[in-house]
Design a protein around this motif. Structure first.
Motif, mmCIF file in Angstrom:
data_model
loop_
_atom_site.group_PDB
_atom_site.id
_atom_site.type_symbol
_atom_site.label_atom_id
_atom_site.label_comp_id
_atom_site.label_asym_id
_atom_site.label_seq_id
_atom_site.Cartn_x
_atom_site.Cartn_y
_atom_site.Cartn_z
ATOM 1 N N ILE A 1 38.125 -13.213 49.053
ATOM 2 C CA ILE A 1 37.636 -13.872 47.847
ATOM 3 C C ILE A 1 38.446 -13.342 46.665
ATOM 4 O O ILE A 1 39.117 -12.318 46.775
ATOM 5 N N PRO A 2 38.400 -14.017 45.508
ATOM 6 C CA PRO A 2 39.013 -13.421 44.310
ATOM 7 C C PRO A 2 38.277 -12.133 43.935
ATOM 8 O O PRO A 2 37.049 -12.042 44.099
ATOM 9 N N ALA A 3 39.002 -11.137 43.467
ATOM 10 C CA ALA A 3 38.350 -9.919 42.988
ATOM 11 C C ALA A 3 37.319 -10.295 41.926
ATOM 12 O O ALA A 3 37.630 -11.020 40.979
ATOM 13 N N THR A 4 36.094 -9.795 42.085
ATOM 14 C CA THR A 4 34.979 -10.257 41.257
ATOM 15 C C THR A 4 34.067 -9.091 40.909
ATOM 16 O O THR A 4 33.840 -8.196 41.727
ATOM 17 N N ARG A 5 33.531 -9.109 39.696
ATOM 18 C CA ARG A 5 32.471 -8.198 39.296
ATOM 19 C C ARG A 5 31.325 -9.058 38.752
ATOM 20 O O ARG A 5 31.552 -10.008 38.001
ATOM 21 N N VAL A 6 30.105 -8.715 39.126
ATOM 22 C CA VAL A 6 28.923 -9.479 38.715
ATOM 23 C C VAL A 6 28.160 -8.668 37.672
ATOM 24 O O VAL A 6 27.846 -7.500 37.900
ATOM 25 N N VAL A 7 27.866 -9.268 36.536
ATOM 26 C CA VAL A 7 27.186 -8.572 35.442
ATOM 27 C C VAL A 7 26.014 -9.429 34.941
ATOM 28 O O VAL A 7 25.993 -10.640 35.135
ATOM 29 N N HIS A 8 25.063 -8.790 34.303
ATOM 30 C CA HIS A 8 23.988 -9.554 33.670
ATOM 31 C C HIS A 8 23.837 -9.186 32.194
ATOM 32 O O HIS A 8 22.989 -9.754 31.510
ATOM 33 N N ARG A 9 24.675 -8.262 31.716
ATOM 34 C CA ARG A 9 24.664 -7.916 30.293
ATOM 35 C C ARG A 9 26.057 -8.143 29.724
ATOM 36 O O ARG A 9 27.055 -7.692 30.301
ATOM 37 N N VAL A 10 26.103 -8.811 28.601
ATOM 38 C CA VAL A 10 27.388 -9.084 27.959
ATOM 39 C C VAL A 10 28.134 -7.788 27.671
ATOM 40 O O VAL A 10 29.368 -7.723 27.777
ATOM 41 N N GLN A 11 27.416 -6.723 27.343
ATOM 42 C CA GLN A 11 28.066 -5.463 26.987
ATOM 43 C C GLN A 11 28.825 -4.847 28.162
ATOM 44 O O GLN A 11 29.657 -3.956 27.975
ATOM 45 N N ASP A 12 28.571 -5.325 29.388
ATOM 46 C CA ASP A 12 29.253 -4.788 30.557
ATOM 47 C C ASP A 12 30.501 -5.587 30.948
ATOM 48 O O ASP A 12 31.216 -5.188 31.876
ATOM 49 N N VAL A 13 30.749 -6.680 30.263
ATOM 50 C CA VAL A 13 31.851 -7.564 30.667
ATOM 51 C C VAL A 13 33.200 -6.877 30.521
ATOM 52 O O VAL A 13 34.054 -6.934 31.422
#
Length: 300
Positions: A110-122
């Motif tokens: 898959i494409p390298a991916t990070r999952v976040v739920h807070r904008v501050q972690d983007v």
């Protein structure tokens, strides 16, 4: 009693399916996800229910039916109905993060991916991937909710301005921007967890690639029927089986940097390609109706 009910929302995508059912004399009810339901009501609209709710429904209505549909389909299932692409499938269809986790669990790239739920972690997530990258809504549709960034400064500016994409579930994906070889993605359609057909889609930048809409006048998207390699077909069938996907499309692109096939999206709302006779030379709706007839018999 009607043997088949189709739950749908898009006003025109299912005209070919309804026409195919009518040609074959299959009585069916056409249901909209409106109004309300009583969790104590044990009546079902039909023994077999076909879920055709699109993730892109939020684009057409702020009061979208996605989460309501999950509860409704689960209620009908518990009341005794057989559901095609039911709640468990819809829950994965409604989460690109879950799709990618499923694909990766099968040992597929898959494409390298990070999952976040807070904008501050983007920004921190982006630093672990590098640029260029895209930020995606976890629930999207027709390319909605995707932005490309070529530098950390550009990303930080967008975060500060509050202009990042948003997802109706509050979850975002920070993902490597994969240069698709020749600008092409391949969509592999499956029916009953087996290969049905595939098309190469070009011209959408891997963002706005909706085969059901792509043949409209003025579209820059082109589609070509293809037969993928045996490895890609096998991988798509493994994904469909792992998801218990009754009907749906699986999207893959060849990473132009190293030739790796990277799977990146599953679409349980597979409405097939527009103008199938021109693109494929045959109409997959007939095969779908064959499948529905078999499921109707099983549900009797």
């Amino acid at each position: 009693m009607t043997q088949l009910a189709i739950l749908y929302e898009h006003p025109s995508w299912f005209t070919p399916l309804f026409a195919a059912l009518d040609r074959r004399g299959i009585r069916h009810a056409r249901l909209q996800p409106d109004g309300h339901f009583d969790p104590t009501d044990r009546d079902v609209p039909a023994p077999l229910i076909f879920n055709r709710i699109a993730m892109s429904s939020f684009l057409r209505s702020g009061e979208h039916p996605i989460f309501h549909t999950m509860a409704l389909l689960d209620h009908w299932r518990r009341a005794g109905a057989n559901v095609i692409n039911g709640t468990d499938v819809l829950a994965i269809d409604a989460s690109k993060a879950r799709q990618l986790a499923l694909i990766a669990s099968l040992g597929l790239a898959i494409p390298a991916t990070r999952v976040v739920h807070r904008v501050q972690d983007v920004a921190a997530a982006a630093a672990t991937i590098g640029f260029p990258l895209v930020v995606k809504a976890n629930i999207g549709g027709s390319g909605a909710g995707i932005m490309r960034f070529d530098s950390m400064d550009e990303l930080r500016h967008t975060v500060a301005a509050g202009d990042l994409p948003s997802s109706v579930d509050g979850v975002l994906l920070v993902q490597d921007y994969v240069p698709a070889r020749d600008g092409i993605i391949t969509r592999i359609e499956t029916l009953d967890r087996a290969f049905l057909y595939a098309i190469d889609v070009a011209g959408g930048g891997a963002f706005d690639l909706c085969p059901a809409d792509a043949c409209v006048v003025g579209s820059s998207i082109s589609m070509t029927a293809v037969r993928p390699t045996a490895n890609l077909v096998n991988a798509a069938e493994r994904i469909a089986t792992a998801m218990d996907l009754d009907v749906g499309g699986i999207e893959v692109m060849i990473d132009d940097r190293d030739g790796t096939a990277r799977f990146y999206d599953i679409n349980a709302l597979s409405n097939f390609v527009a103008n199938p006779l021109d693109v494929l030379g045959w109409d997959p709706h007939e095969r779908l109706v064959d499948y529905l007839i078999a499921r109707i018999e099983d549900a009797r």
